[in-house]
Write a protein that holds these residues in place. Sequence first.
Motif, short mmCIF file in Angstrom:
data_model
loop_
_atom_site.label_atom_id
_atom_site.label_comp_id
_atom_site.label_asym_id
_atom_site.label_seq_id
_atom_site.Cartn_x
_atom_site.Cartn_y
_atom_site.Cartn_z
N SER A 96 55.70 -17.01 111.14
CA SER A 96 56.64 -17.65 110.21
C SER A 96 57.69 -16.68 109.68
CB SER A 96 55.87 -18.23 109.01
OG SER A 96 54.96 -19.21 109.44
N ARG A 97 57.49 -15.40 109.86
CA ARG A 97 58.38 -14.41 109.25
C ARG A 97 59.81 -14.44 109.79
NH1 ARG A 97 55.64 -11.33 105.78
NH2 ARG A 97 53.37 -11.29 105.96
N ALA A 98 59.98 -14.56 111.09
CA ALA A 98 61.34 -14.57 111.66
C ALA A 98 62.13 -15.80 111.21
CB ALA A 98 61.28 -14.46 113.17
N PRO A 99 61.57 -17.01 111.29
CA PRO A 99 62.34 -18.15 110.79
C PRO A 99 62.62 -18.07 109.29
CG PRO A 99 60.53 -18.91 112.17
CD PRO A 99 60.36 -17.44 111.97
N LEU A 100 61.67 -17.56 108.52
CA LEU A 100 61.91 -17.41 107.08
C LEU A 100 62.99 -16.38 106.80
CD1 LEU A 100 58.28 -17.65 105.65
CD2 LEU A 100 60.18 -19.23 105.24
N ALA A 101 63.02 -15.31 107.59
CA ALA A 101 64.09 -14.32 107.43
C ALA A 101 65.45 -14.93 107.74
CB ALA A 101 63.82 -13.12 108.34
N ALA A 102 65.51 -15.84 108.72
CA ALA A 102 66.77 -16.52 109.03
C ALA A 102 67.20 -17.41 107.86
CB ALA A 102 66.62 -17.34 110.31
N HIS A 103 66.25 -18.10 107.24
CA HIS A 103 66.57 -18.91 106.05
C HIS A 103 67.07 -18.01 104.92
CE1 HIS A 103 65.17 -22.90 107.26
NE2 HIS A 103 64.11 -22.32 107.82
N ALA A 104 66.41 -16.87 104.72
CA ALA A 104 66.82 -15.95 103.66
C ALA A 104 68.22 -15.41 103.91
CB ALA A 104 65.82 -14.80 103.56
N ALA A 105 68.53 -15.06 105.16
CA ALA A 105 69.87 -14.56 105.50
C ALA A 105 70.92 -15.64 105.25
CB ALA A 105 69.90 -14.10 106.95
N PHE A 106 70.60 -16.87 105.61
CA PHE A 106 71.54 -17.97 105.37
C PHE A 106 71.78 -18.15 103.87
CE2 PHE A 106 72.45 -22.42 104.45
CZ PHE A 106 73.59 -22.61 105.22
N LEU A 107 70.71 -18.14 103.10
CA LEU A 107 70.85 -18.29 101.64
C LEU A 107 71.64 -17.14 101.03
CD1 LEU A 107 67.29 -19.65 100.81
CD2 LEU A 107 69.44 -20.91 100.65
N ALA A 108 71.40 -15.94 101.51
CA ALA A 108 72.13 -14.77 100.99
C ALA A 108 73.61 -14.87 101.32
CB ALA A 108 71.54 -13.49 101.57
N ALA A 109 73.93 -15.39 102.49
CA ALA A 109 75.33 -15.52 102.91
C ALA A 109 76.01 -16.74 102.27
CB ALA A 109 75.42 -15.62 104.43
N ALA A 138 54.00 -22.38 98.23
CA ALA A 138 55.46 -22.46 98.08
C ALA A 138 56.01 -21.20 97.40
CB ALA A 138 55.84 -23.71 97.30
N LYS A 139 55.27 -20.69 96.42
CA LYS A 139 55.72 -19.47 95.73
C LYS A 139 55.66 -18.25 96.63
CE LYS A 139 55.07 -20.65 90.89
NZ LYS A 139 54.38 -20.34 89.63
N SER A 140 54.70 -18.20 97.55
CA SER A 140 54.65 -17.05 98.47
C SER A 140 55.86 -17.07 99.39
CB SER A 140 53.34 -17.03 99.26
OG SER A 140 53.29 -18.06 100.21
N ILE A 141 56.28 -18.26 99.82
CA ILE A 141 57.49 -18.35 100.64
C ILE A 141 58.72 -18.03 99.80
CG2 ILE A 141 58.98 -19.99 101.86
CD1 ILE A 141 56.53 -20.96 103.32
N ALA A 142 58.76 -18.50 98.57
CA ALA A 142 59.89 -18.18 97.68
C ALA A 142 60.01 -16.68 97.50
CB ALA A 142 59.70 -18.88 96.34
N GLN A 143 58.90 -16.01 97.30
CA GLN A 143 58.92 -14.55 97.13
C GLN A 143 59.45 -13.87 98.39
OE1 GLN A 143 58.49 -12.87 94.37
NE2 GLN A 143 58.87 -10.93 95.40
N PHE A 144 59.02 -14.31 99.55
CA PHE A 144 59.50 -13.74 100.81
C PHE A 144 61.01 -13.92 100.93
CE2 PHE A 144 60.71 -13.84 105.23
CZ PHE A 144 59.99 -12.81 105.80
N LEU A 145 61.50 -15.11 100.60
CA LEU A 145 62.95 -15.37 100.68
C LEU A 145 63.73 -14.49 99.71
CD1 LEU A 145 62.89 -19.27 100.95
CD2 LEU A 145 63.32 -17.64 102.80
#
Length: 186
Positions: A96-109, A138-145
Amino acid sequence: MKLDSLKYGLALVLATTLLVGCETTSTADEEPVEPVAEGSANGAGETSSAPGEDQLTEQQMAEQKAQEAAQKEQSAMREVRTFYFDLDQSTIKSESRAPLAAHAAFLAANPNSMIVLEGHCDERGTKEYNIALGERRAKSIAQFLKVNGASDAQIEVVSYGEEQPAVMGSNEQSWSQNRRVFVEYK
């Protein structure tokens, strides 16, 4: 007669333009430019106006293609919006880490983008336990993002516990599909 003088005048202007355009000046500081022979390293036998200009353009094109490929890959990764968990766990799985990193990059941009992280559980356990577990997931994913570039203001966490199963059934296959967090873009 007037036509003949116009022809001669035009020929004179063209000849002057050709001579002025072909004139080269050289200073002691400039390096001489060697002509490029056909079939040379530059491929099509083209001559360039400056040394390395074609190479720079090719390098820029390669970088642009790599950037476009990376954007497509990130876009494809963002298509993954459901993340699954093991029984009684809120630990993010390695796949799940690579797709979550893509979501985080999108949110950051895109700082104006907002998401809701919907935590879910299978039917086992009490309602209170499952609501708490869905929230922890959900909070663990939020923290990762957040660690990967998203801001706290962009993320909302909601837990549905066992109330909204993805798959009906009382077996491991059904339960594994219900232990999830879904990423919903607003």
